[in-house]
Design a protein around this motif. Structure first.
Motif, PDB file in Angstrom:
ATOM      1  N   GLN A  12       0.833  -1.204   0.000  1.00  0.00           N
ATOM      2  CA  GLN A  12       0.000   0.000   0.000  1.00  0.00           C
ATOM      3  C   GLN A  12       0.866   1.251   0.000  1.00  0.00           C
ATOM      4  OE1 GLN A  12      -2.685  -0.431   3.369  1.00  0.00           O
ATOM      5  NE2 GLN A  12      -4.288  -1.181   1.994  1.00  0.00           N
ATOM      6  N   ALA A  13       0.304   2.307  -0.489  1.00  0.00           N
ATOM      7  CA  ALA A  13       1.008   3.589  -0.478  1.00  0.00           C
ATOM      8  C   ALA A  13       1.434   3.925   0.950  1.00  0.00           C
ATOM      9  CB  ALA A  13       0.106   4.686  -1.040  1.00  0.00           C
ATOM     10  N   GLY A  14       2.662   4.416   1.063  1.00  0.00           N
ATOM     11  CA  GLY A  14       3.220   4.707   2.371  1.00  0.00           C
ATOM     12  C   GLY A  14       4.008   3.565   2.972  1.00  0.00           C
ATOM     13  N   GLY A  15       3.903   2.408   2.373  1.00  0.00           N
ATOM     14  CA  GLY A  15       4.581   1.231   2.893  1.00  0.00           C
ATOM     15  C   GLY A  15       6.023   1.126   2.425  1.00  0.00           C
ATOM     16  N   SER A  16       6.634   0.006   2.800  1.00  0.00           N
ATOM     17  CA  SER A  16       8.054  -0.224   2.507  1.00  0.00           C
ATOM     18  C   SER A  16       8.259  -1.611   1.918  1.00  0.00           C
ATOM     19  CB  SER A  16       8.901  -0.100   3.778  1.00  0.00           C
ATOM     20  OG  SER A  16       8.811   1.180   4.346  1.00  0.00           O
ATOM     21  N   LEU A  17       9.326  -1.737   1.132  1.00  0.00           N
ATOM     22  CA  LEU A  17       9.795  -3.013   0.617  1.00  0.00           C
ATOM     23  C   LEU A  17      11.312  -2.978   0.574  1.00  0.00           C
ATOM     24  CD1 LEU A  17       7.536  -3.889  -2.482  1.00  0.00           C
ATOM     25  CD2 LEU A  17       7.671  -5.167  -0.340  1.00  0.00           C
ATOM     26  N   ARG A  18      11.918  -4.157   0.678  1.00  0.00           N
ATOM     27  CA  ARG A  18      13.357  -4.241   0.468  1.00  0.00           C
ATOM     28  C   ARG A  18      13.628  -5.240  -0.657  1.00  0.00           C
ATOM     29  NH1 ARG A  18      18.553  -6.040   4.168  1.00  0.00           N
ATOM     30  NH2 ARG A  18      17.719  -8.135   3.806  1.00  0.00           N
ATOM     31  N   LEU A  19      14.257  -4.755  -1.691  1.00  0.00           N
ATOM     32  CA  LEU A  19      14.666  -5.610  -2.802  1.00  0.00           C
ATOM     33  C   LEU A  19      16.091  -6.114  -2.561  1.00  0.00           C
ATOM     34  CD1 LEU A  19      13.412  -3.522  -5.864  1.00  0.00           C
ATOM     35  CD2 LEU A  19      12.140  -5.124  -4.423  1.00  0.00           C
ATOM     36  N   SER A  20      16.320  -7.324  -3.018  1.00  0.00           N
ATOM     37  CA  SER A  20      17.656  -7.911  -2.953  1.00  0.00           C
ATOM     38  C   SER A  20      18.084  -8.344  -4.340  1.00  0.00           C
ATOM     39  CB  SER A  20      17.670  -9.132  -2.023  1.00  0.00           C
ATOM     40  OG  SER A  20      17.303  -8.799  -0.710  1.00  0.00           O
ATOM     41  N   CYS A  21      19.368  -8.333  -4.566  1.00  0.00           N
ATOM     42  CA  CYS A  21      19.924  -8.800  -5.840  1.00  0.00           C
ATOM     43  C   CYS A  21      21.163  -9.623  -5.519  1.00  0.00           C
ATOM     44  CB  CYS A  21      20.268  -7.629  -6.739  1.00  0.00           C
ATOM     45  SG  CYS A  21      21.070  -8.096  -8.284  1.00  0.00           S
ATOM     46  N   ALA A  22      21.068 -10.920  -5.737  1.00  0.00           N
ATOM     47  CA  ALA A  22      22.186 -11.821  -5.472  1.00  0.00           C
ATOM     48  C   ALA A  22      22.981 -12.023  -6.750  1.00  0.00           C
ATOM     49  CB  ALA A  22      21.662 -13.151  -4.959  1.00  0.00           C
ATOM     50  N   ALA A  23      24.289 -11.924  -6.641  1.00  0.00           N
ATOM     51  CA  ALA A  23      25.173 -12.043  -7.802  1.00  0.00           C
ATOM     52  C   ALA A  23      26.042 -13.282  -7.691  1.00  0.00           C
ATOM     53  CB  ALA A  23      26.058 -10.810  -7.906  1.00  0.00           C
ATOM     54  N   SER A  24      26.287 -13.894  -8.837  1.00  0.00           N
ATOM     55  CA  SER A  24      27.222 -15.006  -8.890  1.00  0.00           C
ATOM     56  C   SER A  24      28.607 -14.472  -9.208  1.00  0.00           C
ATOM     57  CB  SER A  24      26.799 -16.004  -9.958  1.00  0.00           C
ATOM     58  OG  SER A  24      26.884 -15.388 -11.228  1.00  0.00           O
ATOM     59  N   GLY A  25      29.625 -15.271  -9.023  1.00  0.00           N
ATOM     60  CA  GLY A  25      30.976 -14.881  -9.406  1.00  0.00           C
ATOM     61  C   GLY A  25      31.792 -14.333  -8.254  1.00  0.00           C
ATOM     62  N   ARG A  26      33.098 -14.408  -8.436  1.00  0.00           N
ATOM     63  CA  ARG A  26      34.009 -13.995  -7.364  1.00  0.00           C
ATOM     64  C   ARG A  26      34.448 -12.555  -7.486  1.00  0.00           C
ATOM     65  NH1 ARG A  26      38.360 -18.669  -8.072  1.00  0.00           N
ATOM     66  NH2 ARG A  26      37.817 -18.258 -10.229  1.00  0.00           N
ATOM     67  N   THR A  27      33.976 -11.839  -8.510  1.00  0.00           N
ATOM     68  CA  THR A  27      34.442 -10.470  -8.720  1.00  0.00           C
ATOM     69  C   THR A  27      33.381  -9.445  -8.374  1.00  0.00           C
ATOM     70  OG1 THR A  27      33.765 -10.628 -11.040  1.00  0.00           O
ATOM     71  CG2 THR A  27      36.068 -11.146 -10.503  1.00  0.00           C
ATOM     72  N   PHE A  28      32.355  -9.857  -7.643  1.00  0.00           N
ATOM     73  CA  PHE A  28      31.248  -8.951  -7.306  1.00  0.00           C
ATOM     74  C   PHE A  28      31.760  -7.672  -6.674  1.00  0.00           C
ATOM     75  CE2 PHE A  28      27.101  -7.628  -6.128  1.00  0.00           C
ATOM     76  CZ  PHE A  28      27.188  -7.121  -4.831  1.00  0.00           C
ATOM     77  N   SER A  29      32.712  -7.783  -5.787  1.00  0.00           N
ATOM     78  CA  SER A  29      33.170  -6.606  -5.038  1.00  0.00           C
ATOM     79  C   SER A  29      33.896  -5.595  -5.912  1.00  0.00           C
ATOM     80  CB  SER A  29      34.080  -7.030  -3.891  1.00  0.00           C
ATOM     81  OG  SER A  29      35.233  -7.686  -4.388  1.00  0.00           O
ATOM     82  N   SER A  30      34.192  -5.934  -7.150  1.00  0.00           N
ATOM     83  CA  SER A  30      34.863  -4.988  -8.034  1.00  0.00           C
ATOM     84  C   SER A  30      33.890  -4.210  -8.918  1.00  0.00           C
ATOM     85  CB  SER A  30      35.881  -5.712  -8.923  1.00  0.00           C
ATOM     86  OG  SER A  30      35.221  -6.564  -9.847  1.00  0.00           O
ATOM     87  N   TYR A  31      32.620  -4.556  -8.878  1.00  0.00           N
ATOM     88  CA  TYR A  31      31.621  -3.938  -9.745  1.00  0.00           C
ATOM     89  C   TYR A  31      30.866  -2.808  -9.053  1.00  0.00           C
ATOM     90  CZ  TYR A  31      32.048  -7.967 -12.882  1.00  0.00           C
ATOM     91  OH  TYR A  31      32.522  -8.921 -13.741  1.00  0.00           O
ATOM     92  N   GLY A  32      30.597  -1.761  -9.827  1.00  0.00           N
ATOM     93  CA  GLY A  32      29.582  -0.832  -9.408  1.00  0.00           C
ATOM     94  C   GLY A  32      28.225  -1.477  -9.661  1.00  0.00           C
ATOM     95  N   MET A  33      27.280  -1.249  -8.758  1.00  0.00           N
ATOM     96  CA  MET A  33      25.965  -1.870  -8.869  1.00  0.00           C
ATOM     97  C   MET A  33      24.879  -0.805  -8.928  1.00  0.00           C
ATOM     98  SD  MET A  33      26.583  -5.098  -8.921  1.00  0.00           S
ATOM     99  CE  MET A  33      24.907  -5.729  -8.716  1.00  0.00           C
ATOM    100  N   GLY A  34      23.788  -1.146  -9.586  1.00  0.00           N
ATOM    101  CA  GLY A  34      22.708  -0.187  -9.702  1.00  0.00           C
ATOM    102  C   GLY A  34      21.342  -0.842  -9.740  1.00  0.00           C
TER     103      GLY A  34
END
Length: 123
Positions: A12-34
């Motif tokens: 509902q309007a006024g509410g909250s949600l949290r989205l998650s995005c799980a990545a594969s690979g060992r180089t995740f920490s080198s990427y900018g994410m959006g």
């Protein structure tokens, strides 16, 4: 890099949600994410971005102060906390990874995209 977004739903309007995005690979920490979103009949638009370390972020004006992007490199996951949602936030939300480690706000600089998760905000 493969990206899997989750956490969308109906709120509902006024509410909250949290989205998650799980990545594969060992180089995740080198990427900018959006996060981007696309409403029916509209272009995909930038929502939020974070640099490789999580120390820098950027937001679209329409979500500034309501949405927060964060990342956990140990879990290969990026999050989008969405508060004070309104019907104009209804869209499919996509996470994306850029080979650039910085805050990246343009679509063409993202090389990898997740499948999208639908967020519907009712009035």
């Amino acid at each position: 890099v493969q990206l899997q977004a989750s956490g969308g739903g109906l709120v509902q309007a006024g509410g909250s949600l949290r989205l998650s995005c799980a990545a594969s690979g060992r180089t995740f920490s080198s990427y900018g994410m959006g996060w981007f979103r696309q409403a029916p009949g509209e272009e995909r638009e930038f929502v939020a971005a974070i640099n490789w370390s999580g120390g820098s972020t950027g937001y679209a004006d329409s979500v500034k102060g309501r949405f927060t992007i964060s990342r956990d490199n140990a879990k290969n996951t990026v999050y989008l906390q969405m508060n004070s949602l309104n019907p104009e936030d209804t869209a499919v939300y996509f996470c994306a990874a850029s080979r650039l480690p910085t805050v990246v706000t343009t679509k063409r600089q993202y090389a990898y995209w997740g499948q999208g998760t639908l967020v519907t905000v009712s009035s």
